[in-house]
Write an enzyme that holds these catalytic residues in place. Structure first.
Site, PDB file in Angstrom:
ATOM      1  CG  HIS A 179       2.718 -63.879 -45.708  1.00 35.16           C
ATOM      2  ND1 HIS A 179       1.475 -63.380 -45.427  1.00 35.16           N
ATOM      3  CD2 HIS A 179       2.740 -64.019 -47.058  1.00 35.16           C
ATOM      4  CE1 HIS A 179       0.775 -63.226 -46.544  1.00 35.16           C
ATOM      5  NE2 HIS A 179       1.522 -63.609 -47.555  1.00 35.16           N
ATOM      6  CG  HIS A 232      -1.227 -67.243 -42.759  1.00 35.27           C
ATOM      7  ND1 HIS A 232      -0.473 -67.523 -43.870  1.00 35.27           N
ATOM      8  CD2 HIS A 232      -0.975 -65.941 -42.473  1.00 35.27           C
ATOM      9  CE1 HIS A 232       0.182 -66.442 -44.232  1.00 35.27           C
ATOM     10  NE2 HIS A 232      -0.089 -65.470 -43.401  1.00 35.27           N
ATOM     11  CG  ASP A 305      -4.012 -63.988 -40.571  1.00 33.31           C
ATOM     12  OD1 ASP A 305      -3.558 -62.895 -40.171  1.00 33.31           O
ATOM     13  OD2 ASP A 305      -3.885 -64.384 -41.743  1.00 33.31           O
TER      14      ASP A 305
HETATM   15  O1  DOR Z   1      -5.730 -62.016 -45.073  1.00 31.08           O
HETATM   16  C1  DOR Z   1      -4.747 -61.431 -44.657  1.00 31.08           C
HETATM   17  N1  DOR Z   1      -4.842 -60.274 -43.965  1.00 31.08           N
HETATM   18  N2  DOR Z   1      -3.541 -61.959 -44.893  1.00 31.08           N
HETATM   19  C2  DOR Z   1      -2.423 -61.310 -44.592  1.00 31.08           C
HETATM   20  O2  DOR Z   1      -1.368 -61.830 -44.849  1.00 31.08           O
HETATM   21  C3  DOR Z   1      -2.469 -59.960 -43.996  1.00 31.08           C
HETATM   22  C4  DOR Z   1      -3.733 -59.713 -43.308  1.00 31.08           C
HETATM   23  C5  DOR Z   1      -3.980 -58.261 -43.007  1.00 31.08           C
HETATM   24  O3  DOR Z   1      -3.086 -57.593 -42.468  1.00 31.08           O
HETATM   25  O4  DOR Z   1      -5.091 -57.786 -43.265  1.00 31.08           O
HETATM   26 ZN    ZN Z   2      -1.450 -62.149 -40.673  1.00 30.81          ZN
END
Ligand code: DOR
Ligand code: ZN
Length: 428
Positions: A179, A232, A305
């Protein structure tokens, strides 16, 4: 249970075996039958005319929220959504509560997945509690079944720890998924930094926050000789860094998501919290660069994601809202739009959503070779449907695509030859 199934007259697309041809696919006892195998008399026939028969799709980046946040999603509901979206397997990130940094949690996830609708490949944490202080026990997690390690949700801030993670995970044959976010630069931004954030009066996250960390990961992969996978990717800058690293032979792979190649930060206008995620939606320039990266092989995979959140986290002020959107049920139509737009060929679609995720995670699937387990997705690329709150299979509804009319969807999802999702009504 259908013991045997004949998918008739489809377009079989299987890059792993260099196949793209019209034909029938016979499934016997949960496996793909060799060509020319006799068709049993009691065979269930599914008319696949106009459909693509592809190796089961694999989403290498989802959040299933179990254990700990089952009101958002759980392993059964999340895999049900996966199957409805055409996915036969998902890799789930460890930022659950507690974080999956152990053998015990990995085992719990795998036990729950037995009741699920798709294969589940747990990803273990890089650091204990994903706190970035000391490494988790990769050996015992690997023994329990993790396929990769990641602190997804947060970056590994300490470069020395990341170096050790690459070396140690490499010894176990586990890819490290990054990440990539330089936190001091990202600050308390809640959307992309640019004209739109200025207009909305929201603090922004500059594209450089992603690029700086992507470059660190590339430098560490190059230095250690160990592979790294960038999660991502949202920016033109990071795409170019990955492209040039690949050109000089660095063991870097990368994924992007449907929202980065479909939307821009304009989707945030109106303070739409269903367009808030991390990294944030970027500019049109970034979106175009991501599409070029999908076409030219810079990106290996499309992942969703899938990040379910309830109204409690989303129906709040924009800068207070949680990051993330659901994606499992919209990935196929949004990715097929790339084919319709002439950005990629059907073969590349299958590489991005099946062949390459299987290769990167070193899991089964991604191939329709005779004898392999019949993880197969039947896709009708023409079928249109309205994506509405009522139609969503996931427990959560946090999607910027609600209300969209979408084209192309999975009509049959088979795991081990068993129908986990079936719009054909023929595969029961
Ligand atoms: O938008 C996101 N949601 N980015 C992340 O890195 C984590 C993820 C989440 O776990 O909700
Ligand atoms: Zn993620």
């Amino acid at each position: 249970m259908a013991s045997s199934l004949l998918l008739q007259n489809g377009r079989i697309i299987d890059p792993a075996n260099d196949t793209d041809q019209r034909g029938d696919m016979l499934i016997l006892d949960g496996r793909i039958a060799p060509e020319g195998a006799p068709v049993p008399e009691n065979v269930q026939v599914v008319d696949a005319t106009g459909c693509w028969i592809v190796p089961g799709l694999i989403d290498m980046h989802v959040h299933l929220r179990e254990p700990g946040e089952e009101y958002k999603e759980d392993i059964v509901s999340g895999t049900r959504a996966a199957a409805a979206g055409g996915f036969t397997a998902v890799a789930c990130m460890p930022n659950t509560r507690p974080v999956n940094d152990s053998l015990a949690i990995t085992r719990l996830i795998l036990a729950r997945a037995e009741q699920g609708f798709a294969r589940v490949y747990p990803v273990g944490a890089v650091s204990k509690g994903s706190r970035g202080e000391s490494l988790a026990e990769f050996g015992e997690m690997k023994e329990a079944g993790v396929v990769a390690v990641s602190d997804d949700g947060v970056p590994v801030r300490d470069s020395r720890l990341m170096r050790r993670a690459l070396e140690y995970a490499g010894d176990f044959g586990l890819p490290v998924i990054s990440h990539s976010e330089e936190l001091s630069l990202a600050g308390d931004g809640s959307m992309n930094e640019g004209a739109v954030s200025t207009r909305l009066g929201l603090r922004g996250v500059p594209t450089a926050a992603e690029a700086i960390m992507v470059y660190r990961e590339i430098a560490l992969a190059e230095f250690t000789g160990r592979p790294v996978h960038i999660a991502h990717v949202s920016t033109a800058m990071a795409t170019e860094l990955i492209r040039s690293a690949k050109a000089r032979g660095v063991a870097v792979t990368a994924e992007t998501t449907p929202h980065y190649f479909t939307l821009t930060d304009e989707a945030v206008v109106g303070y739409n919290t269903n367009a808030k995620m991390n990294p944030p939606l970027r500019s049109e320039t970034d979106r175009q660069a991501i599409r070029r990266g999908l076409a030219d092989g810079t990106f290996d995979a499309v992942a969703t994601d899938h990040a379910p959140h309830s109204v409690l986290e989303k129906e709040v002020e924009f800068d207070q809202a949680a990051n993330g959107i659901i994606g499992l049920e919209t990935s196929v139509p949004l990715s097929l739009a790339l084919v319709r737009d002439g950005v990629i060929e059907p073969r590349r679609f299958v590489e991005l959503l099946s062949t390459n995720p299987a290769r990167i995670l070193r899991v089964r699937g991604g191939s329709l070779a005779p004898g392999s387990p019949a993880d197969v997705t039947l896709i009708d690329p023409e079928l249109t449907f309205d994506y509405t709150p009522e139609s969503v299979v996931s427990k959560s509804r946090n999607s910027p695509f609600l209300g969209w009319s979408l084209q192309g969807r999975a009509v049959l999802t088979l795991v081990d030859g068993r129908a986990m999702f079936d719009l054909t009504g023929r595969a029961v």
